[in-house]
Design a protein around this motif. Structure first.
Motif, PDB file in Angstrom:
ATOM      1  N   GLU C 162      15.861  16.367 -12.328  1.00  0.00           N
ATOM      2  CA  GLU C 162      16.119  15.450 -11.206  1.00  0.00           C
ATOM      3  C   GLU C 162      14.903  15.245 -10.295  1.00  0.00           C
ATOM      4  O   GLU C 162      15.034  15.162  -9.083  1.00  0.00           O
ATOM      5  CB  GLU C 162      17.333  15.929 -10.398  1.00  0.00           C
ATOM      6  CG  GLU C 162      18.610  15.955 -11.225  1.00  0.00           C
ATOM      7  CD  GLU C 162      19.833  16.499 -10.493  1.00  0.00           C
ATOM      8  OE1 GLU C 162      19.718  16.840  -9.314  1.00  0.00           O
ATOM      9  OE2 GLU C 162      20.903  16.560 -11.128  1.00  0.00           O
ATOM     10  N   ARG C 166      16.857   9.745  -6.217  1.00  0.00           N
ATOM     11  CA  ARG C 166      17.139   8.806  -5.120  1.00  0.00           C
ATOM     12  C   ARG C 166      15.944   8.570  -4.186  1.00  0.00           C
ATOM     13  O   ARG C 166      16.123   8.246  -3.013  1.00  0.00           O
ATOM     14  CB  ARG C 166      18.341   9.273  -4.307  1.00  0.00           C
ATOM     15  CG  ARG C 166      19.642   8.760  -4.900  1.00  0.00           C
ATOM     16  CD  ARG C 166      20.837   9.308  -4.158  1.00  0.00           C
ATOM     17  NE  ARG C 166      21.464  10.334  -4.962  1.00  0.00           N
ATOM     18  CZ  ARG C 166      22.287  11.260  -4.498  1.00  0.00           C
ATOM     19  NH1 ARG C 166      22.578  11.288  -3.221  1.00  0.00           N
ATOM     20  NH2 ARG C 166      22.804  12.148  -5.301  1.00  0.00           N
ATOM     21  N   ASP C 180      15.132  16.876 -17.573  1.00  0.00           N
ATOM     22  CA  ASP C 180      15.992  15.690 -17.613  1.00  0.00           C
ATOM     23  C   ASP C 180      16.101  15.009 -16.247  1.00  0.00           C
ATOM     24  O   ASP C 180      15.904  15.625 -15.209  1.00  0.00           O
ATOM     25  CB  ASP C 180      17.416  16.082 -18.044  1.00  0.00           C
ATOM     26  CG  ASP C 180      17.429  16.831 -19.362  1.00  0.00           C
ATOM     27  OD1 ASP C 180      16.345  17.075 -19.912  1.00  0.00           O
ATOM     28  OD2 ASP C 180      18.528  17.179 -19.821  1.00  0.00           O
ATOM     29  N   PHE C 181      16.496  13.757 -16.299  1.00  0.00           N
ATOM     30  CA  PHE C 181      16.874  12.981 -15.115  1.00  0.00           C
ATOM     31  C   PHE C 181      15.723  12.754 -14.128  1.00  0.00           C
ATOM     32  O   PHE C 181      15.942  12.693 -12.925  1.00  0.00           O
ATOM     33  CB  PHE C 181      18.039  13.650 -14.363  1.00  0.00           C
ATOM     34  CG  PHE C 181      19.344  13.642 -15.101  1.00  0.00           C
ATOM     35  CD1 PHE C 181      20.007  12.451 -15.337  1.00  0.00           C
ATOM     36  CD2 PHE C 181      19.910  14.828 -15.558  1.00  0.00           C
ATOM     37  CE1 PHE C 181      21.226  12.438 -16.013  1.00  0.00           C
ATOM     38  CE2 PHE C 181      21.118  14.828 -16.239  1.00  0.00           C
ATOM     39  CZ  PHE C 181      21.781  13.627 -16.468  1.00  0.00           C
ATOM     40  N   LEU C 184      16.164   9.938 -11.289  1.00  0.00           N
ATOM     41  CA  LEU C 184      17.599   9.656 -11.244  1.00  0.00           C
ATOM     42  C   LEU C 184      17.952   8.836  -9.995  1.00  0.00           C
ATOM     43  O   LEU C 184      17.585   9.199  -8.880  1.00  0.00           O
ATOM     44  CB  LEU C 184      18.350  11.001 -11.209  1.00  0.00           C
ATOM     45  CG  LEU C 184      19.863  10.962 -11.060  1.00  0.00           C
ATOM     46  CD1 LEU C 184      20.516  10.336 -12.286  1.00  0.00           C
ATOM     47  CD2 LEU C 184      20.404  12.377 -10.859  1.00  0.00           C
ATOM     48  N   GLN C 185      18.617   7.726 -10.201  1.00  0.00           N
ATOM     49  CA  GLN C 185      19.081   6.862  -9.104  1.00  0.00           C
ATOM     50  C   GLN C 185      17.960   6.477  -8.141  1.00  0.00           C
ATOM     51  O   GLN C 185      18.174   6.263  -6.957  1.00  0.00           O
ATOM     52  CB  GLN C 185      20.197   7.559  -8.311  1.00  0.00           C
ATOM     53  CG  GLN C 185      21.471   7.693  -9.109  1.00  0.00           C
ATOM     54  CD  GLN C 185      22.540   8.402  -8.317  1.00  0.00           C
ATOM     55  OE1 GLN C 185      22.365   9.551  -7.937  1.00  0.00           O
ATOM     56  NE2 GLN C 185      23.629   7.718  -8.041  1.00  0.00           N
ATOM     57  N   GLU C 198      11.724  15.133 -20.678  1.00  0.00           N
ATOM     58  CA  GLU C 198      12.732  15.353 -21.719  1.00  0.00           C
ATOM     59  C   GLU C 198      13.624  14.119 -21.810  1.00  0.00           C
ATOM     60  O   GLU C 198      13.165  13.086 -22.196  1.00  0.00           O
ATOM     61  CB  GLU C 198      13.465  16.665 -21.435  1.00  0.00           C
ATOM     62  CG  GLU C 198      12.453  17.813 -21.566  1.00  0.00           C
ATOM     63  CD  GLU C 198      13.066  19.163 -21.839  1.00  0.00           C
ATOM     64  OE1 GLU C 198      14.284  19.240 -22.067  1.00  0.00           O
ATOM     65  OE2 GLU C 198      12.298  20.148 -21.814  1.00  0.00           O
ATOM     66  N   ILE C 199      14.865  14.176 -21.345  1.00  0.00           N
ATOM     67  CA  ILE C 199      15.726  13.003 -21.582  1.00  0.00           C
ATOM     68  C   ILE C 199      16.230  12.389 -20.282  1.00  0.00           C
ATOM     69  O   ILE C 199      16.082  12.961 -19.211  1.00  0.00           O
ATOM     70  CB  ILE C 199      16.913  13.360 -22.499  1.00  0.00           C
ATOM     71  CG1 ILE C 199      17.710  14.527 -21.911  1.00  0.00           C
ATOM     72  CG2 ILE C 199      16.428  13.671 -23.901  1.00  0.00           C
ATOM     73  CD1 ILE C 199      19.008  14.817 -22.668  1.00  0.00           C
ATOM     74  N   ARG C 200      16.788  11.205 -20.420  1.00  0.00           N
ATOM     75  CA  ARG C 200      17.484  10.521 -19.325  1.00  0.00           C
ATOM     76  C   ARG C 200      16.550  10.142 -18.170  1.00  0.00           C
ATOM     77  O   ARG C 200      16.959  10.122 -17.014  1.00  0.00           O
ATOM     78  CB  ARG C 200      18.673  11.350 -18.836  1.00  0.00           C
ATOM     79  CG  ARG C 200      19.688  11.554 -19.964  1.00  0.00           C
ATOM     80  CD  ARG C 200      20.749  12.590 -19.675  1.00  0.00           C
ATOM     81  NE  ARG C 200      21.559  12.771 -20.875  1.00  0.00           N
ATOM     82  CZ  ARG C 200      22.443  13.764 -21.060  1.00  0.00           C
ATOM     83  NH1 ARG C 200      22.613  14.662 -20.120  1.00  0.00           N
ATOM     84  NH2 ARG C 200      23.133  13.844 -22.160  1.00  0.00           N
ATOM     85  N   ALA C 203      17.454   7.423 -15.288  1.00  0.00           N
ATOM     86  CA  ALA C 203      18.890   7.157 -15.337  1.00  0.00           C
ATOM     87  C   ALA C 203      19.371   6.563 -14.020  1.00  0.00           C
ATOM     88  O   ALA C 203      19.062   7.069 -12.948  1.00  0.00           O
ATOM     89  CB  ALA C 203      19.652   8.444 -15.635  1.00  0.00           C
ATOM     90  N   TRP C 204      20.079   5.473 -14.114  1.00  0.00           N
ATOM     91  CA  TRP C 204      20.743   4.805 -12.986  1.00  0.00           C
ATOM     92  C   TRP C 204      19.753   4.336 -11.925  1.00  0.00           C
ATOM     93  O   TRP C 204      20.097   4.175 -10.762  1.00  0.00           O
ATOM     94  CB  TRP C 204      21.799   5.690 -12.334  1.00  0.00           C
ATOM     95  CG  TRP C 204      22.860   6.181 -13.254  1.00  0.00           C
ATOM     96  CD1 TRP C 204      22.940   5.968 -14.600  1.00  0.00           C
ATOM     97  CD2 TRP C 204      24.006   6.966 -12.915  1.00  0.00           C
ATOM     98  NE1 TRP C 204      24.061   6.577 -15.105  1.00  0.00           N
ATOM     99  CE2 TRP C 204      24.739   7.197 -14.091  1.00  0.00           C
ATOM    100  CE3 TRP C 204      24.479   7.494 -11.723  1.00  0.00           C
ATOM    101  CZ2 TRP C 204      25.916   7.935 -14.113  1.00  0.00           C
ATOM    102  CZ3 TRP C 204      25.642   8.233 -11.733  1.00  0.00           C
ATOM    103  CH2 TRP C 204      26.357   8.453 -12.924  1.00  0.00           C
ATOM    104  N   LEU C 218      14.199   6.936 -24.441  1.00  0.00           N
ATOM    105  CA  LEU C 218      14.805   6.047 -23.459  1.00  0.00           C
ATOM    106  C   LEU C 218      16.324   6.063 -23.536  1.00  0.00           C
ATOM    107  O   LEU C 218      16.908   6.282 -24.603  1.00  0.00           O
ATOM    108  CB  LEU C 218      14.332   4.620 -23.696  1.00  0.00           C
ATOM    109  CG  LEU C 218      12.843   4.358 -23.459  1.00  0.00           C
ATOM    110  CD1 LEU C 218      12.529   2.912 -23.812  1.00  0.00           C
ATOM    111  CD2 LEU C 218      12.472   4.635 -22.017  1.00  0.00           C
ATOM    112  N   LEU C 219      16.936   5.782 -22.426  1.00  0.00           N
ATOM    113  CA  LEU C 219      18.374   5.515 -22.425  1.00  0.00           C
ATOM    114  C   LEU C 219      18.603   4.140 -23.045  1.00  0.00           C
ATOM    115  O   LEU C 219      17.746   3.262 -22.941  1.00  0.00           O
ATOM    116  CB  LEU C 219      18.889   5.497 -20.981  1.00  0.00           C
ATOM    117  CG  LEU C 219      19.154   6.851 -20.326  1.00  0.00           C
ATOM    118  CD1 LEU C 219      19.405   6.654 -18.839  1.00  0.00           C
ATOM    119  CD2 LEU C 219      20.347   7.545 -20.967  1.00  0.00           C
TER     120      LEU C 219
END
Lengths: 319, 115, 279, 546
Positions: C162, C166, C180-181, C184-185, C198-200, C203-204, C218-219
């Motif tokens: 993360e 945001r 991951d992440f 994020l947002q 790594e992944i995600r 995201a969002w 990629l997502l």
């Protein structure tokens, strides 16, 4: 984080025509979830019960619950977040990359069909289990599902609910919320509640060695937690309250046997949908209840000189 | 032993917390359950009113509840950062006491939810 | 007596590693600058439920100044530099959680590793960590609408989950791989991943830019838009180069592939993934 | 429970509207938790130069229960933004802010001189939970209103024209929930929300029904409450809350009541003109005029103050709309067969036109409704603002200069949508005592509250006579609850336990034979576990229905 759009189980019984279980195996873990609450019962607006409902199971392997499903969607492990994110895009008619979608283990057509069923349902519900919330992505997987459910309300009625596992874990959330403002992992060391998952959650705390004593009750981390966490519990003075001598009891300095919740200890428990229910014990225990032991520990401490919290200024986000 | 019947009993084995269980007991154990699922029935039958375990243990040796409570109070009081964890298979009333205790000893309180 | 901040340094040396985390939000140049050595020694720290003094855990040298140097492994000391507005903190050793959270100015340098929440919800200033960092770098605290709103965070090693959750403005650059992440947002600002993630990733995300010099998984909710040479990267290059974060320019060596997402939101964030020319 | 201390408060200027006492310097004597004519010995409090009020009574607030507790978990950022409460020798620690934790709720209410509150929205299904929280809410006395206007057993009966049986069900439900009154939220609208819809017109059938309309539900429940002789009128949250142009619905609702008693909750949210958000405006004048003409009605302001808060209401469809409008996070719980609830964090901004109008409307209604005995101070906590901000509203009502200063901060475009700049009325201390205590106590039918006459409960607040009313009412010098001094010099000295107020209306017990099979068909818990046992209500006081 986002909110949560949910309901009590009777709403599902009376209205749900689309029931989705995600990352859970109710047939074995919550046997009456199908029969008493969500799938089989005849409801006010689903008078034919099971016949009026479509049940979809999403999981990484075929569990006995799959037999009860109309549609079983088997996905690749740790692809839940991707799948939910794709569904969020599809319901809004946004583009997704079919090649990457394939990694989920489902075709784009299957996902479109699922999104379509969700939008067309009169009342849809998603129940999610530990297969979602305890796998890679953890709280974000749950957040994803809750967000999808909330967004579906732009098209129809949709709710989501975690399949809480252990007995009265829901009661713990509810009570901590009204007493501290937060549902779990609350630090009261400074005399007011503080909350930060990851910092004040038990496994992380134990692995880092952040506490120097522990009281364990209504759980047996000695049997379930990762070894470094158990090692720390064994290292610090630990007290266990349990109706049986557990794995945790064996690494504890103190064990006290207590009466069994609902069998020989009276009180209240919350159902997974946060409805409180009275307990009606059928037996009398030779042991005191947890409640009584805790009260007596508090009484003992109350006889000692009062420990007041530090007097340093409070940390608020407003400063 | 006389048979007693408890109606609308609540099962706390899983999160469904079904409250329509009928329990037949002979005073020492639950001999029969109605409406409970397999998990619930074995949960009810697995716990008895017998004195199968010592009242308390200190360092693995039998102790009285009074001694154990005394030591528990000392440990939590003396600790700088006590942790109270679990709260799943206990009543709301005990959970409320746990939060009160955590406040009193300036600790951290946490449940299965954090997993 | 009117004290003025001296130009000399204030040096704290850890005497003993605390057995549980120590909370030290008082350790900022703002709070120390105008204090004497003895006043600093007497300042409160929080050890679990106990209040302790700075000198219970640190040897204190020098009066207060805008320059704070901390020696020793303070990996269990939380909230150093919380809300600081000016001055400099140098940590020769590992730093604990929430380093520089809510800071709005000044600089923090860590010669070692840092933990989670580096620069949580920071508003400005610079944080530089030579080693690895934990998760939630520059992130929003639970429930907050936005993470870091400005400033720069540079991590020499790897980072956790993360990163930049945001975030609204500012730059986070990480030399090692992140988990991951990342992003994020994300709502704005820039994350530079020198070794990918790594992944995600992303995201969002709603807006903002994530630049990765290594390939990303990629997502499915990101769409390729173009391969190009983003000229604004010059600006970042200039700003990051002094710290050893060099961004290649598109050209002979390769090109940036631009993806837009996350369509689940739907968002207009961009991922720029460096694609070296095949030899 | 009952205070056994003997007290004499001397030299204070007493405002006791229940007995027509308007700022008279007189002694107040307290013994055994009651106001008495005289005492010998005991402690004397010198209140010379101070103002003595009956303890405050909040007629409409959301302080406990599943919905509020759901909101608590949703807004950790709000908890961190506001000062928390640190445990000390007397007090528990906890969270302040928009949704204070239970102990803190009691401290904060007492800390501004309030001693009785009415929790306005309780589903029967989770009433057990509400009472558990109220037990952990110290000092203040608490009553609750049980949600009935979307209860499907009741609605089905009204649809079938079985009014008498509906009345029995309501009576049974009040006792099952250990409630004090009946709440109606968006009548029919929450039921419609169970299918993602809302009611369309006040006189159109509720979706899912062919006959029963919101108007039928309103008038039936008002009549039922009157016929059950409940001390408090039906507590009504009208349809169309928050919507532009909802003035029409509110006026129609007043008409539909046909002279029955009713308490219109948070009237501010129901007094808007315009067709959409762009021409949204105040209709407080029309509402107040009609209200003034209907002596059967009482109301509370539901005033709004600028700043962060969280909105919580059983009005599910409105909350979904608010979530869509603001993009803020959204929580929702539908409660089987009974009601629902929605939670959306919100920030009221001075420069936002809609918010500016809302802010003005709350104050306008307080100033335009001419009988202070019929309108009470509330913010529909936490919807308009947290209850601990009441003193700010008191200042706005009493201090014209201050009010004008605040009006100047509004977006200029708001000024021609509101009436507030033209209103010069200022509240007197006597009127403040009415809208914060004597009036709501009377509306709740609590003769022993909001009253400093001999025999009344010794719930008293003593304030400094400060020019700044906000400061004056934020820091009472003394608060006495049930004869015990709980606040002294602004500090909590004693955290006594409050009472649970409820009623046991008359109903035919055989109605249970009617409810049981329906319950077993449509609910998911055992009928015998449904009603809350009286022992679950701490210090229960069953009040008479007559």
């Amino acid at each position: 984080m986002g909110g949560k759009v949910t309901c009590t189980l009777g709403e599902v019984k009376n209205r749900a025509d689309l029931v989705i279980y995600w990352g859970g195996n109710p047939a074995e873990c919550h046997p009456r979830h199908f029969t008493k609450y969500a799938l089989m019962p005849k409801g006010k607006f689903v008078p034919n019960g099971r016949k009026d409902r479509t049940m979809i199971l999403v999981d990484i392997r075929e569990t006995p619950s799959a037999k009860a499903a109309d549609i079983f969607l088997q996905i690749k492990p740790t692809k839940d977040f991707e799948m939910i994110t794709v569904l969020r895009a599809i319901i809004k008619e946004q583009p997704v990359d079919p090649a990457i979608v394939a990694e989920i283990g489902l075709s784009l057509e299957q996902l479109r069909d699922l999104a379509d069923r969700m939008k067309k349902a009169k009342f849809g519900v998603m129940f999610f289990g530990m297969g979602l919330s305890m796998t890679r992505g953890k709280h974000m997987n749950s957040a994803a599902l809750l967000t999808l459910a909330a967004e579906l309300n732009a098209f129809t009625k949709f709710v989501a609910m975690p399949m809480r596992g252990h007995g009265n874990v829901t009661g713990g959330d509810v009570i901590m919320r009204w007493m501290t403002g937060y549902p779990f992992g609350v630090n009261l060391a400074r005399g007011y509640p503080r909350f930060n998952p990851g910092e004040f959650s038990t496994i992380d705390m134990l692995i880092r060695g952040d506490c120097d004593a522990a009281l364990i009750l209504g759980a047996d981390p000695g049997a379930t937690m990762p070894q470094p966490a158990i090692d720390h519990l064994a290292r610090v003075p630990t007290i266990t309250l349990d109706p049986k001598v557990t794995h945790t009891s064996r690494i504890s300095r103190v064990h006290i046997t207590t009466a069994v919740t609902g069998i020989s200890a009276p009180g209240t428990a919350y159902r997974m949908d946060e409805i409180p229910l009275p307990l009606r014990p059928a037996l009398k225990s030779p042991y005191p209840t947890d409640e009584e032991v805790l009260r007596r520990i508090r009484q003992k401490i109350a006889c000692k000189p009062l420990q007041l919290p530090p007097t340093v200024p409070m940390m608020t986000d407003a400063e | 032993m006389e048979l007693t019947i408890t109606k609308n009993a609540t099962c706390t084995f899983c999160g469904c917390v079904c409250d329509d269980i009928e329990l037949h007991s002979d005073g020492e154990r639950i001999t029969h359950t109605k409406a409970a699922c397999v998990l619930g029935a074995s949960w009810f039958k697995n716990h008895t009113a017998e004195h199968l375990y010592p009242d308390a243990l200190i360092d693995g040796k039998p102790a009285t509840v009074d001694e154990a409570i005394e030591l528990a109070a000392d440990i939590l009081y003396d600790a700088d950062m006590p942790l109270i964890y679990g709260l799943s298979n206990i009543t709301c009333e005990a959970q409320r006491e746990s939060v009160g205790l955590a406040e009193m000893v300036g600790g951290i309180i946490d449940s299965h939810t954090s997993l | 007596m009117q004290l003025t901040a001296t130009t000399a340094k204030t040096v704290l040396t850890l005497k003993q590693r605390p057995h549980i985390p120590l909370e030290a939000e008082v350790l900022t140049p703002d709070r120390l600058a105008f204090k004497t050595r003895d006043e600093i020694a007497a300042l409160p720290l929080v050890l679990g439920k106990r209040q302790v003094r700075v000198d219970d855990y640190f040897d204190v040298e020098g009066d207060g100044s805008h320059e704070l140097e901390i020696h020793g492994d303070v990996g269990r000391v939380k909230w150093i530099g919380r809300g600081m507005t000016r001055g400099r903190i140098v940590i020769r050793g590992n730093a604990g959680m929430h380093l520089g959270a809510f800071m709005s100015g000044g600089a923090i340098e860590v010669d070692g590793n840092a933990s989670d929440w580096v620069g949580g919800e920071m508003r400005g200033g610079l944080i530089r960590v030579t080693g690895n960092a934990g998760g939630q770098i520059g992130a929003a605290y639970r429930g907050s609408m936005s993470g870091m709103r400005d400033g720069t965070i540079l991590i020499g090693g790897t980072a956790g989950l993360e990163v930049g959750m945001r975030m609204k403005r500012g730059i986070i650059a990480i030399r090692g791989k992140v988990k991951d992440f990342a992003g994020l947002q994300m709502k704005g600002g820039t994350i530079v991943l020198m070794s990918g993630a790594e992944i995600r990733t992303g995201a969002w995300m709603v807006r903002g830019t994530i630049i990765s010099l290594a390939p990303l998984r990629l997502l499915p909710t990101f769409a390729f838009t173009s391969a190009y040479d983003p000229t604004f990267l010059n600006l970042y290059s200039k700003c990051l180069a002094p710290y050893g974060f060099a961004l290649p320019r598109a050209g002979k060596e390769g090109i940036y592939r631009r993806y837009m997402g996350d369509s689940a939101v739907p968002g207009k964030g961009e991922l720029l993934v460096w694609q070296p020319n095949s030899p | 429970m009952r205070g056994n201390s003997i007290l004499r408060i001397v030299g204070g200027r007493v405002y006791d509207p229940a007995n027509g006492v308007d700022g008279v310097v007189r002694d107040l004597c307290i013994c055994d938790g009651k106001i008495v004519a005289d005492v010998e010995a005991g402690r004397t409090i010198d209140a010379t130069g101070m103002v003595v009020f009956p303890g405050g009574v909040d007629v409409h607030t959301h302080v406990a229960g599943a919905a509020l507790n759901f909101a608590r978990a949703m807004i950790p950022e709000d908890h961190r933004r506001n000062l928390a409460f640190v445990r000390d020798r007397i007090r528990h620690g906890g969270i302040g802010g928009s949704t204070p934790t239970t102990y803190i709720t009691g401290y904060l209410y007492a800390g501004q001189g309030y001693t009785t509150v009415n929790e306005a929205a309780v589903p029967i299904l989770t009433a057990r939970h509400t009472h558990e929280e109220l037990r952990d809410t110290p000092i203040i006395d608490k009553s609750t209103c049980v949600l009935m206007a979307n209860n499907e057993i009741v609605l089905d009966l009204l649809e079938a024209g079985e009014y008498e049986r509906a009345k029995e069900v309501v009576g049974w439900s009040i006792w099952a929930a250990k409630a004090y009154g009946v709440k109606a939220v968006n009548p029919g609208g929450v039921t419609a929300w169970k299918w993602g819809k809302d009611v369309k017109g006040f006189r159109e059938p509720v979706p899912g029904y062919s006959k029963v309309t919101p108007a039928d539900i309103v008038s039936s429940l008002a009549k039922i409450v009157d016929e059950l002789r409940l001390p408090h009128a039906v507590h009504l949250h009208c349809n169309n809350l928050g919507a532009p142009g909802n003035v029409a619905t509110t006026l129609e609702t007043m008409k539909a009541l046909e002279g029955s008693r009713a308490h219109l909750a948070h009237l501010q949210y129901h007094a808007y003109g315009g067709d959409d958000w762009t021409n949204f405006r105040s209709e407080s004048v029309r509402i107040a005029e009609e209200f003034n003409r209907n002596p059967n009605l009482t109301t509370d302001a539901g005033a709004v103050l600028f700043g962060n808060t969280v909105t919580i209401t059983a009005d599910g469809p409105w909350q979904h709309l608010l979530h869509k409008l603001t993009g803020r996070k959204w929580g929702n719980i539908d409660v089987e067969n009974e009601t629902g609830c929605g939670v959306v964090p919100y920030v009221y901004k001075e420069k936002n036109l809609v918010n500016a109008v809302q802010w003005a409307v709350g104050l306008e209604l307080l100033l335009l409704i001419d009988d202070p005995w019929r309108i009470y101070l509330t913010t529909d906590h936490p919807n308009g603002a947290a209850f601990w901000r009441y003193p700010e509203i008191i200042r706005l009502l009493m201090d014209l200069d201050f009010r004008r200063e605040q009006i100047r901060k509004l977006a200029p475009a708001a000024l021609n949508r509101i009436f507030l700049p033209e209103l010069n009325r200022c509240y007197t201390l006597y009127e403040i005592a009415i809208i914060t205590s004597a009036g709501p106590a009377r509306a709740l039918g609590l003769a022993n509250k909001g009253n400093l006459g001999v025999g009344a409960d010794a719930d008293v607040a003593v304030f400094n006579n400060d020019k700044d009313a906000a400061k004056m009412f934020s820091y009472p010098r003394y608060v006495i609850k049930g004869g015990e001094i709980v606040i002294e010099e602004g500090e909590i000295r004693n955290t006594v336990e409050g009472k649970g107020l409820l009623v046991r209306p008359h109903y035919d017990p055989s109605v249970e034979d009617f409810i049981r099979p329906l319950f077993e068909k449509h609910y998911t818990m055992s009928f015998d576990n449904y009603p809350v046992e009286l022992e679950r209500v701490e210090h229960a006081e069953v009040r008479p229905c007559n």
